[in-house]
Structures are given as C-alpha cells and as structure tokens.
Write an enzyme that holds these catalytic residues in place. Structure first.
Site, PDB file in Angstrom:
ATOM      1  N   ILE A  60     -13.751  -7.406 -27.614  1.00  0.00           N
ATOM      2  CA  ILE A  60     -12.782  -7.807 -26.582  1.00  0.00           C
ATOM      3  C   ILE A  60     -12.272  -9.255 -27.096  1.00  0.00           C
ATOM      4  O   ILE A  60     -13.161  -9.989 -27.483  1.00  0.00           O
ATOM      5  CB  ILE A  60     -13.184  -7.577 -25.261  1.00  0.00           C
ATOM      6  CG1 ILE A  60     -12.133  -8.183 -24.368  1.00  0.00           C
ATOM      7  CG2 ILE A  60     -14.543  -8.553 -24.960  1.00  0.00           C
ATOM      8  CD1 ILE A  60     -12.290  -8.204 -22.748  1.00  0.00           C
ATOM      9  N   GLU A  61     -11.007  -9.598 -27.171  1.00  0.00           N
ATOM     10  CA  GLU A  61     -10.545 -10.651 -27.107  1.00  0.00           C
ATOM     11  C   GLU A  61      -9.605 -10.921 -26.022  1.00  0.00           C
ATOM     12  O   GLU A  61      -8.657 -10.275 -25.910  1.00  0.00           O
ATOM     13  CB  GLU A  61      -9.482 -10.888 -28.626  1.00  0.00           C
ATOM     14  CG  GLU A  61     -10.491 -10.869 -29.685  1.00  0.00           C
ATOM     15  CD  GLU A  61     -10.835 -12.446 -30.243  1.00  0.00           C
ATOM     16  OE1 GLU A  61     -10.734 -13.082 -29.483  1.00  0.00           O
ATOM     17  OE2 GLU A  61     -11.463 -12.321 -31.368  1.00  0.00           O
ATOM     18  N   SER A  62      -9.906 -11.710 -25.012  1.00  0.00           N
ATOM     19  CA  SER A  62      -9.294 -11.946 -23.876  1.00  0.00           C
ATOM     20  C   SER A  62      -8.465 -13.316 -23.943  1.00  0.00           C
ATOM     21  O   SER A  62      -8.981 -14.322 -24.640  1.00  0.00           O
ATOM     22  CB  SER A  62     -10.353 -11.989 -22.489  1.00  0.00           C
ATOM     23  OG  SER A  62     -11.050 -12.765 -22.587  1.00  0.00           O
TER      24      SER A  62
ATOM     25  N   GLN B 101      -7.244  -7.852 -25.760  1.00  0.00           N
ATOM     26  CA  GLN B 101      -7.054  -6.941 -26.831  1.00  0.00           C
ATOM     27  C   GLN B 101      -8.455  -6.299 -27.165  1.00  0.00           C
ATOM     28  O   GLN B 101      -9.407  -7.011 -26.740  1.00  0.00           O
ATOM     29  CB  GLN B 101      -6.587  -7.610 -27.953  1.00  0.00           C
ATOM     30  CG  GLN B 101      -5.090  -8.021 -27.707  1.00  0.00           C
ATOM     31  CD  GLN B 101      -4.767  -9.025 -28.959  1.00  0.00           C
ATOM     32  OE1 GLN B 101      -4.111  -8.525 -30.064  1.00  0.00           O
ATOM     33  NE2 GLN B 101      -5.164 -10.211 -29.153  1.00  0.00           N
TER      34      GLN B 101
END
Length: 509
Positions: A273-275, A199
């Site tokens: 970024i949120e992975s 995201q």
C-alpha cells in the site's frame, strides 16, 4: 477521552500513545515498544516476539495477535487459517502505518471487528525501521535503505525481517508505505501535486508461481481496490512515482530487491500500500494531516484483513502449494525469465491520471504514457544446481542469510557444467526517474566438464527457494546479486557461478 475496554475478555485496553496525544504528537520508537509490551503482558491473545536490534541499537519486535494458543506458542501456520504478516515503517518518515497497526491491535484485543481473530493469525511488525522513525528519515542509523535490500541483505534489519518470514511462514505479507504528493520537478517547476488517496500493488515479477500470480493479479488486487473504494476511500492500482508531466507510468518495480516481490517469490501473497502523504505546507486539523493519514491506513489494513479472511479457503491452499511446488508460467513449469522490463501498452497507450494545481487546488486529469506492459525474456530452464567458485565463505554466509540450502565440497568433483562467459556489459535501454536500473549482461554459454575443488559450493535447485536462488545467482538475471553494491563481479570473462549437473550424492544434503 473515550474509555477503551475489552468487549469480550473484560480486560481494559489502553489507547495507543498517539491516541493519548489526541492525534497531535507522534510517539518515538521507545514509547511504541512500551505500548506493545503492555498489550502482550495484559492479554493472553497477544505475544511479543523480539526479532533483534536495529543498526542504532533499537529493538524490533513482532506482536502476535491470535485467538489460537497453539499459534501463539508454536508460531507456525495452522490448517485452513491464514497467517498475515504486516510490516509498517520500513521508511521511518512514513509513520501512519505504524500508528494504524497499533490501533488495530488494540481494537482486536478489545474483541472488535467481527471475530477476525477466529479466522486469522496476525504477525504485526509496527516498527520495521525504528532508527528511521526516531531520526525522521527513510533510512536506518547506518544510512541503509532497508526497503530495497532484499537481495544483498546488507542491513541487519533486512536480515531480521527475512528471518521473520521463515520463522512465521505467513501466507500473506502486507507492506505499508506512504507516498508524498509534492515532487521536486512536478510541483516546484511545473506547479502540480499528485492526487491519489491509496494505491495498491501485488507481487508482479514474471517468475512468481504462476497460479499464485494469476490469483493475486486478477482476483485479489481488484477485489481489494473495489472494497476499499466502497468503504469511502478512493483506491487505485499503483502507478509508480509521478515526478513530471509527460513521463511514462508503469507499476511497482519488477525486481526482487523489494519485499513485495521477494516475499511473492517465496510463494506468498504479497501486497503493497502507498497512501497519501500530505504536503508539509498544507493547513490541517492535525500536524501534516496525520490523524487523517492514520485513518486511511487503518481502513485499508482492516479491509485487507477482512478480504483475506473471506478468501482463506482459496488463498491458503494456493499459497502453501506455491511454497512447496513452484510452477512457472512456461509450459514445462521450470523456466525462469532472466530479463524483464516494462514497455508501452499497445492496448491502452495512455492513462489519464488526476493532478492538483498548486496555486488554486483545481483538479485536472493529465495524459501519461502507459508503460505497464510487462515483457519477459532470456528464458533459462532451472538446472539441477549452481556451482559457486569465488568468495565461497562470503557467499555461504549470504546463502545462509537467505535460508537457501547449499553444500560445501570436501573433495574434488568433476561435473557437467554450462560455463557462462560474459561478453559485454550494456547500460539500461531507458532510464526512468526513481527506478534503480540494472546493467544488461551479454552472456555466452558453453557446455562441458568442469573440475570443482574443495570448498566450492553447490546450491541444489530441488528446494522451495530454488527460483529465488537462481534469479539471484545467475549473472544473466537482471535481479542478480552482482547488480548490488559490494558485489561487483560483472566483468568480461568466465563467470565464477554457473549451472551444473553434479554426480555426487551429497548435493541434496
């Protein structure tokens, strides 16, 4: 083990400590730093710059990677060439970003990736929170969550990173995080895991320079999501934390306590970024699927760098103008919005998002209330200055940490002022899980003359950081300093910080 060697400069580039372990063992902060030192010592395209030490005494560094000797020496932006600052591991228990940063540095110093170093100057902070890395937790050794400390600047690590923003003056800031798919209520009680690969979010505070915010929101973010998806990694806009069925979903928080909005309000393109942080109980080829998690972080970062290089002719002038000539979304270009919140989007009241059933792994889409509409209110025109009449020495230190210019009165001065009277404190309208809500402050204002005394502070609003300073100083702002722990100044009565129209010439010194 494959041999890594320089493709351009002929200098061998050793694998990262994580690569040496065949992706099975995460190195500690000391091993990572030794690797960064070796990269800098062995390659003239790299330089390691110490930023300071963590609360636990561990060093925090920035690895500069560039084909430009001038940038490596002066550490300042260059015409037409974007400077990108990458921060990884602000949360120590989200380690994949730090490994991806080291891997990318190795590859770039080997001459890989289509001449990116000819188009970008990079500032890589692989270990923003080395205490958390070694202690396997989100916080530092003092139990500070540095990730949401960008207003109070209570933690030394946050102050070091703020100093780094001013030292290197990046055009783009990239903040790397991982998000766990297991949630206490959603998974344990309701039986579902979140299902998202990557995201992305950008600075979304309504007070960000309007042309910059429009560019990042409507052009750069969609382009990044599209490119990452085309590379084979499913990407989506950030929807916040899904912790239970039936909740509302919005976007990343609007506040400036996080790096994303703090950096954007300085006039920088800012990307989060949120992975995917896989579940501990899963069965993977490497511990908790760490090799795959690093691959995703690496792919996302490399894609962002390529996009930035391609966008440099548009991005660089836009962000540098924003850092010197902020303009708000209001017609006069000088209006700040002190109140902001998410509301349900009437044009798209629901979002259907995928979840995975814990028992059998079946993927299903569920409807969530879409609360991604940003509402801004409480408009305030930026005044010439703010006066500070309480805890002045402490406030002076805090302003200095933020690199906000101010002056200290040496003699009494009568000024025109807008005295602010706090009439009431109201709780948040609606509390949302995982979001730190702020008090709503009812304020009345009264214009008149005020006599300031020696030692009082004047903070002029003709400086580049004026919008950021005003949002933190004005008690009407939901982003005000006084919402932070240790600054509990909000109480009924006259407030000791207020807009002024000073007459003395030294306010602009």
């Amino acid at each position: 083990m494959a041999l890594w060697a320089s493709l351009v400069w002929g200098v061998p580039v050793a694998p990262t400590p994580f690569e040496k372990s065949e992706f099975m063992v995460l190195p500690d902060s000391r091993d990572i730093r030794q690797y960064l030192v070796a990269l800098a010592d062995g390659h003239e395209q790299a330089r390691l710059v110490p930023l300071g030490d963590s609360a636990g005494g561990r060093p925090i560094d920035a690895l500069l990677v560039s084909s430009s000797p001038a940038f490596l020496q002066a550490q300042r932006p260059e015409p037409g060439k974007a400077t990108v600052m990458v921060l990884a591991a602000q949360h120590g228990n989200e380690p994949a970003g730090a490994e991806a940063v080291q891997q990318l540095a190795r590859e770039l110093l080997s001459g890989e990736h289509d001449g990116l170093l000819a188009r970008l100057n990079l500032v890589l902070v692989a270990m923003a929170n080395p205490d958390g890395r070694d202690l396997s937790r989100r916080h530092n050794a003092n139990d500070d969550n540095t990730n949401i400390d960008y207003v109070a600047l209570a933690a030394g690590e946050t102050r070091l990173l703020v100093n780094a923003l001013h030292r290197f003056d990046p055009d783009l800031v990239y903040d790397s995080h991982e998000s766990g798919i297991w949630k206490r209520q959603l998974t344990r009680e309701q039986g579902w895991l979140t299902d998202v690969e990557t995201q992305f979010e950008v600075g979304n505070n309504p007070n960000i320079d309007d042309p910059l915010r429009d560019y990042t929101e409507h052009h750069l973010l969609p382009a990044l999501i599209r490119r990452v998806t085309l590379e084979g990694l499913e990407a989506a806009p950030y929807r916040g934390e899904i912790t239970r069925l039936g909740q509302g979903v919005a976007r990343g928080g609007l506040g400036i306590t996080n790096l994303r909005n703090y950096a954007a309000l300085q006039g920088r393109v800012s990307v989060l970024i949120e992975s995917r942080l896989d579940h501990k109980a899963g069965s993977y080829a490497t511990p908790r699927n760490i090799a795959e998690r690093v691959r995703k972080q690496h792919l996302a970062l490399l894609t962002l760098l390529r996009l930035t290089a391609d966008e440099a002719s548009r991005l660089v002038p836009l962000t540098r103008r924003a850092r010197t000539g902020w303009r708000s979304q209001a017609e006069n270009g000088r209006t700040l919005w002190m109140d902001m919140r998410f509301e349900r989007n009437p044009e798209q009241p629901e979002l259907w998002l995928p979840l995975v059933r814990m028992t059998d792994g079946e993927r299903r889409f569920h409807a969530f209330i879409n609360q991604n509409r940003i509402m801004a209110g409480e408009p305030v025109t930026l005044p010439p200055a703010y006066a500070v009449t309480r805890e002045r020495e402490r406030m002076a230190r805090w302003l200095h940490h933020h690199h906000i210019r101010f002056s200290t009165l040496s003699a009494p001065q009568v000024v025109r002022a807008e005295r602010l009277l706090i009439e009431a404190l109201l709780p948040p309208i609606e509390r949302r899980t995982g979001v730190r809500e702020k008090w709503r402050v009812q304020v009345a204002s009264q214009a008149g003359s005020v006599r300031l005394g020696p030692g009082d502070l004047l903070v002029p609003m003709d400086q580049p950081l004026a919008p950021l300073a005003a949002l933190m100083l004005d008690p009407r702002s939901v982003n005000a300093l006084y919402q932070e722990a240790g600054w509990s100044w909000l109480a009924p009565g006259d407030f000791p910080v207020f807009p002024v129209w000073p007459t003395a010439p030294d306010v602009r010194k």
